[in-house]
Design a protein around this motif. Structure first.
Motif, PDB file in Angstrom:
ATOM      1  N   LYS A   6      -4.212  -7.227   1.711  1.00 30.69           N
ATOM      2  CA  LYS A   6      -3.418  -6.927   3.101  1.00 30.69           C
ATOM      3  C   LYS A   6      -3.095  -8.218   3.712  1.00 30.69           C
ATOM      4  CE  LYS A   6      -5.716  -6.249   6.980  1.00 30.69           C
ATOM      5  NZ  LYS A   6      -6.497  -5.613   8.134  1.00 30.69           N
ATOM      6  N   VAL A   7      -1.780  -8.105   4.252  1.00 30.42           N
ATOM      7  CA  VAL A   7      -1.156  -9.334   4.997  1.00 30.42           C
ATOM      8  C   VAL A   7      -0.616  -8.817   6.096  1.00 30.42           C
ATOM      9  CG1 VAL A   7       0.779 -10.659   4.792  1.00 30.42           C
ATOM     10  CG2 VAL A   7      -0.308 -10.271   2.596  1.00 30.42           C
ATOM     11  N   ILE A   8      -0.887  -9.643   7.202  1.00 33.10           N
ATOM     12  CA  ILE A   8      -0.869  -9.241   8.745  1.00 33.10           C
ATOM     13  C   ILE A   8       0.774  -9.891   9.087  1.00 33.10           C
ATOM     14  CG2 ILE A   8      -1.455  -9.721  11.147  1.00 33.10           C
ATOM     15  CD1 ILE A   8      -4.180  -9.661  10.178  1.00 33.10           C
ATOM     16  N   ILE A   9       1.603  -8.811   9.650  1.00 27.41           N
ATOM     17  CA  ILE A   9       3.075  -9.351   9.925  1.00 27.41           C
ATOM     18  C   ILE A   9       2.830  -9.539  11.526  1.00 27.41           C
ATOM     19  CG2 ILE A   9       5.282  -8.691   9.920  1.00 27.41           C
ATOM     20  CD1 ILE A   9       3.977  -8.996   7.055  1.00 27.41           C
ATOM     21  N   LYS A 116      -9.533 -14.472   2.567  1.00 25.93           N
ATOM     22  CA  LYS A 116      -9.363 -14.778   4.096  1.00 25.93           C
ATOM     23  C   LYS A 116      -7.808 -14.346   4.321  1.00 25.93           C
ATOM     24  CE  LYS A 116     -12.155 -18.686   4.915  1.00 25.93           C
ATOM     25  NZ  LYS A 116     -12.226 -20.167   5.331  1.00 25.93           N
ATOM     26  N   GLY A 117      -7.502 -14.203   5.445  1.00 30.46           N
ATOM     27  CA  GLY A 117      -6.358 -13.397   5.864  1.00 30.46           C
ATOM     28  C   GLY A 117      -5.173 -14.213   5.640  1.00 30.46           C
ATOM     29  N   THR A 118      -3.988 -13.465   5.420  1.00 26.88           N
ATOM     30  CA  THR A 118      -2.851 -14.314   5.228  1.00 26.88           C
ATOM     31  C   THR A 118      -1.770 -13.502   6.289  1.00 26.88           C
ATOM     32  OG1 THR A 118      -2.871 -14.518   2.807  1.00 26.88           O
ATOM     33  CG2 THR A 118      -0.748 -14.241   3.799  1.00 26.88           C
ATOM     34  N   GLU A 119      -1.033 -14.249   7.061  1.00 22.72           N
ATOM     35  CA  GLU A 119      -0.132 -13.859   7.885  1.00 22.72           C
ATOM     36  C   GLU A 119       1.327 -14.128   7.615  1.00 22.72           C
ATOM     37  OE1 GLU A 119      -2.997 -13.908  11.974  1.00 22.72           O
ATOM     38  OE2 GLU A 119      -1.423 -15.535  11.528  1.00 22.72           O
ATOM     39  N   ILE A 120       2.365 -13.530   7.746  1.00 25.70           N
ATOM     40  CA  ILE A 120       3.617 -13.833   7.850  1.00 25.70           C
ATOM     41  C   ILE A 120       4.523 -13.797   9.354  1.00 25.70           C
ATOM     42  CG2 ILE A 120       5.838 -13.204   6.823  1.00 25.70           C
ATOM     43  CD1 ILE A 120       4.483 -11.843   4.649  1.00 25.70           C
ATOM     44  N   VAL A 121       4.724 -14.653   9.755  1.00 26.32           N
ATOM     45  CA  VAL A 121       5.428 -14.768  11.067  1.00 26.32           C
ATOM     46  C   VAL A 121       6.686 -14.767  11.051  1.00 26.32           C
ATOM     47  CG1 VAL A 121       5.249 -16.264  13.048  1.00 26.32           C
ATOM     48  CG2 VAL A 121       3.247 -16.087  11.621  1.00 26.32           C
ATOM     49  N   ILE A 122       7.350 -14.025  11.832  1.00 28.00           N
ATOM     50  CA  ILE A 122       8.744 -13.411  11.587  1.00 28.00           C
ATOM     51  C   ILE A 122       9.230 -13.975  13.103  1.00 28.00           C
ATOM     52  CG2 ILE A 122      10.543 -11.773  11.506  1.00 28.00           C
ATOM     53  CD1 ILE A 122       8.711 -12.063   9.070  1.00 28.00           C
ATOM     54  N   VAL A 127      11.569 -15.054   8.224  1.00 29.93           N
ATOM     55  CA  VAL A 127      10.410 -15.699   7.945  1.00 29.93           C
ATOM     56  C   VAL A 127      10.222 -17.241   8.579  1.00 29.93           C
ATOM     57  CG1 VAL A 127       8.591 -16.291   6.324  1.00 29.93           C
ATOM     58  CG2 VAL A 127      10.071 -14.119   6.010  1.00 29.93           C
ATOM     59  N   HIS A 128       9.511 -17.225   9.400  1.00 27.61           N
ATOM     60  CA  HIS A 128       9.260 -18.605  10.189  1.00 27.61           C
ATOM     61  C   HIS A 128       8.222 -19.611   9.670  1.00 27.61           C
ATOM     62  CE1 HIS A 128       9.402 -21.090  13.635  1.00 27.61           C
ATOM     63  NE2 HIS A 128       8.290 -21.176  13.850  1.00 27.61           N
ATOM     64  N   GLU A 129       7.037 -18.596   9.244  1.00 30.60           N
ATOM     65  CA  GLU A 129       5.959 -19.233   8.824  1.00 30.60           C
ATOM     66  C   GLU A 129       5.064 -18.457   7.982  1.00 30.60           C
ATOM     67  OE1 GLU A 129       2.041 -21.623  10.756  1.00 30.60           O
ATOM     68  OE2 GLU A 129       3.565 -20.826  12.036  1.00 30.60           O
ATOM     69  N   ILE A 130       4.456 -18.949   6.923  1.00 30.71           N
ATOM     70  CA  ILE A 130       3.277 -18.168   6.158  1.00 30.71           C
ATOM     71  C   ILE A 130       2.045 -18.703   6.168  1.00 30.71           C
ATOM     72  CG2 ILE A 130       2.659 -17.228   4.131  1.00 30.71           C
ATOM     73  CD1 ILE A 130       5.495 -17.160   3.264  1.00 30.71           C
ATOM     74  N   ARG A 131       1.251 -18.164   7.024  1.00 28.22           N
ATOM     75  CA  ARG A 131      -0.298 -18.822   7.310  1.00 28.22           C
ATOM     76  C   ARG A 131      -1.212 -18.474   6.199  1.00 28.22           C
ATOM     77  NH1 ARG A 131      -0.105 -17.317  13.482  1.00 28.22           N
ATOM     78  NH2 ARG A 131       1.751 -18.817  14.210  1.00 28.22           N
ATOM     79  N   GLN A 132      -1.789 -19.130   5.508  1.00 27.96           N
ATOM     80  CA  GLN A 132      -3.012 -18.790   4.634  1.00 27.96           C
ATOM     81  C   GLN A 132      -4.411 -19.184   5.175  1.00 27.96           C
ATOM     82  OE1 GLN A 132      -2.318 -17.366   1.897  1.00 27.96           O
ATOM     83  NE2 GLN A 132      -0.122 -17.624   1.496  1.00 27.96           N
ATOM     84  N   GLY A 133      -5.388 -18.378   4.920  1.00 24.09           N
ATOM     85  CA  GLY A 133      -6.628 -18.799   4.990  1.00 24.09           C
ATOM     86  C   GLY A 133      -7.017 -18.451   6.485  1.00 24.09           C
TER      87      GLY A 133
END
Length: 138
Positions: A6-9, A116-122, A127-133
Motif C-alpha cells: 500500500k502507498v499513501i497519496i 514501512k509506509g511509502t508516500e507519494i506527494v503530489i 509528483v513532488h516527492e516520494i517518501r520511503q520508510g
C-alpha cells in the motif's frame, strides 16, 4: 518474488489545487441537488399514478425519503469539506487516498524497512516527492 504494498497519496495544497477542489465540491453539491429534484419529481409522478393505492404510496414516500436524506447528508458533508478547505493554509498536505504498488522482495531484504509506509506527494498534478520508510497509517 514480488508483493503488493500500500502507498499513501498526499497532495500539497496550492492556490490552484484549492480552487480545483472547491470547484469539485461545489459541482458534486450541484449534482446532488439535481438528483434530489429529480427524485421529488419522480415521486410526485408515481404518487399521482398510484393515487388509489395508499400502502404503495406510503412505501414510495419512505423509499424516496431515504434516498433524498442520503443525498442531503452527502451535501452536508461537502459543505463541511468546503469549510475545512477554507481553513487550510497553502502548503498543507491532504491525504488523497491509497494505491497499491508492486515491490520486489529478495532474500536478505530488511522486512521491517520494506513494510514501512511509502508516500507519494503530489503538487499541482506532478509528483513532488516520494517518501520511503515513513509510518504506515492504516
Amino acid at each position: 518474488m514480488q508483493i503488493i504494498k500500500k502507498v499513501i497519496i498526499k497532495q500539497i495544497l496550492t492556490e490552484k489545487s484549492k480552487t480545483r477542489l472547491k470547484e469539485q465540491f461545489l459541482s458534486r453539491q450541484y449534482q446532488l441537488n439535481r438528483e434530489i429534484q429529480q427524485l421529488e419529481f419522480v415521486l410526485h409522478k408515481k404518487m399521482k399514478a398510484n393515487k388509489n393505492n395508499l400502502s404503495y404510496q406510503t412505501t414510495l414516500k419512505e423509499s424516496f425519503g431515504r434516498e433524498v436524506q442520503r443525498r442531503k447528508e452527502r451535501m452536508r458533508q461537502y459543505e463541511l469539506k468546503l469549510g475545512q478547505l477554507d481553513e487550510l493554509e497553502i502548503g498543507s498536505e491532504l491525504r488523497e487516498g491509497t494505491i497499491q504498488m508492486i515491490e520486489t522482495v529478495e532474500e536478505g531484504d530488511n522486512w521491517e524497512e520494506m513494510m514501512k509506509g511509502t508516500e507519494i506527494v503530489i503538487k499541482d498534478g506532478v509528483v513532488h516527492e516520494i517518501r520511503q520508510g515513513g509510518m504506515d497509517d492504516e
